[in-house]
Design a protein around this motif. Sequence first.
Motif, PDB file in Angstrom:
ATOM      1  N   VAL A  92       0.841  -1.195   0.000  1.00 45.83           N
ATOM      2  CA  VAL A  92       0.000   0.000   0.000  1.00 45.83           C
ATOM      3  C   VAL A  92       0.881   1.252   0.000  1.00 45.83           C
ATOM      4  CG1 VAL A  92      -1.674   1.323   1.370  1.00 45.83           C
ATOM      5  CG2 VAL A  92      -1.988  -1.131   1.046  1.00 45.83           C
ATOM      6  N   TYR A  93       1.966   1.251   0.757  1.00 44.67           N
ATOM      7  CA  TYR A  93       2.870   2.402   0.764  1.00 44.67           C
ATOM      8  C   TYR A  93       3.534   2.584  -0.607  1.00 44.67           C
ATOM      9  CZ  TYR A  93       2.506   2.551   5.889  1.00 44.67           C
ATOM     10  OH  TYR A  93       2.052   2.649   7.175  1.00 44.67           O
ATOM     11  N   GLN A  94       3.905   1.477  -1.255  1.00 43.83           N
ATOM     12  CA  GLN A  94       4.468   1.576  -2.599  1.00 43.83           C
ATOM     13  C   GLN A  94       3.428   2.128  -3.573  1.00 43.83           C
ATOM     14  OE1 GLN A  94       6.811  -2.028  -3.765  1.00 43.83           O
ATOM     15  NE2 GLN A  94       6.456  -2.568  -1.621  1.00 43.83           N
TER      16      GLN A  94
ATOM     17  N   SER B 270      -0.201  -4.100  10.745  1.00 45.67           N
ATOM     18  CA  SER B 270      -1.435  -4.651  10.191  1.00 45.67           C
ATOM     19  C   SER B 270      -2.279  -3.581   9.514  1.00 45.67           C
ATOM     20  CB  SER B 270      -2.250  -5.337  11.290  1.00 45.67           C
ATOM     21  OG  SER B 270      -2.533  -4.421  12.323  1.00 45.67           O
ATOM     22  N   ASN B 271      -2.071  -2.324   9.853  1.00 44.95           N
ATOM     23  CA  ASN B 271      -2.806  -1.219   9.234  1.00 44.95           C
ATOM     24  C   ASN B 271      -1.830  -0.157   8.755  1.00 44.95           C
ATOM     25  OD1 ASN B 271      -5.560  -1.979   9.544  1.00 44.95           O
ATOM     26  ND2 ASN B 271      -5.407  -1.488  11.720  1.00 44.95           N
ATOM     27  N   PRO B 272      -2.126   0.464   7.607  1.00 43.38           N
ATOM     28  CA  PRO B 272      -1.272   1.559   7.150  1.00 43.38           C
ATOM     29  C   PRO B 272      -1.292   2.718   8.145  1.00 43.38           C
ATOM     30  CG  PRO B 272      -2.790   0.854   5.424  1.00 43.38           C
ATOM     31  CD  PRO B 272      -3.201   0.169   6.683  1.00 43.38           C
ATOM     32  N   ASN B 273      -0.206   3.423   8.218  1.00 43.07           N
ATOM     33  CA  ASN B 273      -0.066   4.547   9.140  1.00 43.07           C
ATOM     34  C   ASN B 273      -0.239   5.861   8.360  1.00 43.07           C
ATOM     35  OD1 ASN B 273       0.443   6.054  11.373  1.00 43.07           O
ATOM     36  ND2 ASN B 273       2.656   5.758  11.330  1.00 43.07           N
ATOM     37  N   PHE B 274      -1.480   6.117   7.920  1.00 44.54           N
ATOM     38  CA  PHE B 274      -1.762   7.355   7.218  1.00 44.54           C
ATOM     39  C   PHE B 274      -2.012   8.461   8.238  1.00 44.54           C
ATOM     40  CE2 PHE B 274      -3.291   4.317   3.871  1.00 44.54           C
ATOM     41  CZ  PHE B 274      -2.326   4.649   2.929  1.00 44.54           C
ATOM     42  N   PRO B 275      -1.830   9.723   7.831  1.00 47.31           N
ATOM     43  CA  PRO B 275      -2.085  10.824   8.763  1.00 47.31           C
ATOM     44  C   PRO B 275      -3.552  10.840   9.213  1.00 47.31           C
ATOM     45  CG  PRO B 275      -1.268  11.653   6.640  1.00 47.31           C
ATOM     46  CD  PRO B 275      -1.393  10.190   6.525  1.00 47.31           C
ATOM     47  N   SER B 276      -3.792  11.363  10.390  1.00 49.76           N
ATOM     48  CA  SER B 276      -5.157  11.395  10.932  1.00 49.76           C
ATOM     49  C   SER B 276      -6.101  12.229  10.064  1.00 49.76           C
ATOM     50  CB  SER B 276      -5.147  11.942  12.360  1.00 49.76           C
ATOM     51  OG  SER B 276      -4.643  13.256  12.371  1.00 49.76           O
ATOM     52  N   TRP B 277      -5.552  13.203   9.340  1.00 47.74           N
ATOM     53  CA  TRP B 277      -6.388  14.032   8.478  1.00 47.74           C
ATOM     54  C   TRP B 277      -6.675  13.365   7.130  1.00 47.74           C
ATOM     55  CZ3 TRP B 277      -3.724  15.242   4.077  1.00 47.74           C
ATOM     56  CH2 TRP B 277      -2.340  15.235   4.156  1.00 47.74           C
ATOM     57  N   ALA B 278      -6.049  12.224   6.849  1.00 51.12           N
ATOM     58  CA  ALA B 278      -6.286  11.517   5.581  1.00 51.12           C
ATOM     59  C   ALA B 278      -6.192  10.004   5.787  1.00 51.12           C
ATOM     60  CB  ALA B 278      -5.292  11.977   4.524  1.00 51.12           C
TER      61      ALA B 278
ATOM     62  N   TRP C 154     -11.216   5.527   4.357  1.00 53.70           N
ATOM     63  CA  TRP C 154     -12.045   6.141   3.325  1.00 53.70           C
ATOM     64  C   TRP C 154     -12.243   5.201   2.137  1.00 53.70           C
ATOM     65  CZ3 TRP C 154      -9.235  11.518   2.997  1.00 53.70           C
ATOM     66  CH2 TRP C 154      -9.490  12.244   4.167  1.00 53.70           C
ATOM     67  N   LEU C 155     -11.165   4.548   1.717  1.00 48.07           N
ATOM     68  CA  LEU C 155     -11.212   3.628   0.579  1.00 48.07           C
ATOM     69  C   LEU C 155     -10.573   2.290   0.960  1.00 48.07           C
ATOM     70  CD1 LEU C 155     -10.097   6.100  -2.230  1.00 48.07           C
ATOM     71  CD2 LEU C 155     -12.367   5.112  -1.964  1.00 48.07           C
ATOM     72  N   PRO C 156     -11.218   1.551   1.848  1.00 46.35           N
ATOM     73  CA  PRO C 156     -10.593   0.310   2.323  1.00 46.35           C
ATOM     74  C   PRO C 156     -10.379  -0.721   1.219  1.00 46.35           C
ATOM     75  CG  PRO C 156     -12.853   0.465   3.100  1.00 46.35           C
ATOM     76  CD  PRO C 156     -12.526   1.772   2.457  1.00 46.35           C
ATOM     77  N   SER C 157     -11.174  -0.680   0.181  1.00 46.23           N
ATOM     78  CA  SER C 157     -11.011  -1.657  -0.889  1.00 46.23           C
ATOM     79  C   SER C 157      -9.699  -1.469  -1.641  1.00 46.23           C
ATOM     80  CB  SER C 157     -12.179  -1.586  -1.871  1.00 46.23           C
ATOM     81  OG  SER C 157     -12.213  -0.316  -2.489  1.00 46.23           O
ATOM     82  N   TYR C 158      -9.116  -0.281  -1.574  1.00 47.20           N
ATOM     83  CA  TYR C 158      -7.866  -0.017  -2.293  1.00 47.20           C
ATOM     84  C   TYR C 158      -6.678   0.236  -1.366  1.00 47.20           C
ATOM     85  CZ  TYR C 158      -5.120   1.400  -6.345  1.00 47.20           C
ATOM     86  OH  TYR C 158      -4.173   1.467  -7.344  1.00 47.20           O
ATOM     87  N   PHE C 159      -6.927   0.744  -0.170  1.00 41.73           N
ATOM     88  CA  PHE C 159      -5.832   1.116   0.719  1.00 41.73           C
ATOM     89  C   PHE C 159      -5.726   0.286   1.996  1.00 41.73           C
ATOM     90  CE2 PHE C 159      -6.444   5.092  -1.714  1.00 41.73           C
ATOM     91  CZ  PHE C 159      -5.186   5.166  -2.272  1.00 41.73           C
ATOM     92  N   ALA C 160      -6.653  -0.622   2.235  1.00 41.22           N
ATOM     93  CA  ALA C 160      -6.509  -1.519   3.383  1.00 41.22           C
ATOM     94  C   ALA C 160      -5.398  -2.518   3.064  1.00 41.22           C
ATOM     95  CB  ALA C 160      -7.817  -2.238   3.666  1.00 41.22           C
ATOM     96  N   ALA C 161      -4.824  -3.100   4.091  1.00 35.99           N
ATOM     97  CA  ALA C 161      -3.667  -3.973   3.891  1.00 35.99           C
ATOM     98  C   ALA C 161      -3.855  -5.301   4.624  1.00 35.99           C
ATOM     99  CB  ALA C 161      -2.410  -3.267   4.361  1.00 35.99           C
ATOM    100  N   PRO C 162      -4.714  -6.186   4.115  1.00 38.73           N
ATOM    101  CA  PRO C 162      -4.934  -7.457   4.802  1.00 38.73           C
ATOM    102  C   PRO C 162      -3.829  -8.488   4.577  1.00 38.73           C
ATOM    103  CG  PRO C 162      -6.295  -7.347   2.844  1.00 38.73           C
ATOM    104  CD  PRO C 162      -5.609  -6.013   2.977  1.00 38.73           C
TER     105      PRO C 162
END
Length: 171
Positions: free
Chosen positions: A44-46, A107-115, A120-128
Amino acid sequence: MMRIYLWPAQRNAWLALFIISLSLLAAAAYFQYGLGLEPCVKCVYQRMAVIGIALFALLGYWGARHALVRLIALAGVIYSAIEGLLIAYDHWDLQTSKNAFFAVCESNPNFPSWAPLHEWLPSYFAAPGLCGDIDWSFLGVTMPAWMTFIFAGVTITVAVASLSHIIYKLR
């Protein structure tokens, strides 16, 4: 043939970089949805680094004629590519580590709290997925290794084009 020192001022070069980035994002979507491969946090980070390259390439396309906008776009692409390179290499190193027991990541991406994109888009940015799993390879090379090569290629190409462009403009 266009000379590399002219690339930063050419809209076609920026458009090509944008199309390459969109192609990589489409490939990621195909791997995730078409092949059922679950992305891990490093994947997801890549993906975010590729989005950064795409957005700055779009900025470069719009502002290719303006030196300041061009400089910001070049810096943004290089920053995104280097970040992607570091993450991809770390992911590749994690997968090839001798002690696979420790081949884990968050287990979860470390995105900023403001984004919180993973909310918002778990189907594309979640990391199972798991970072240590090798679910795909081509020519014996895993996806993080391919992404390391791709990010290195973008970094080197844009850095050489940027430096040669700056030197050309200063002459």
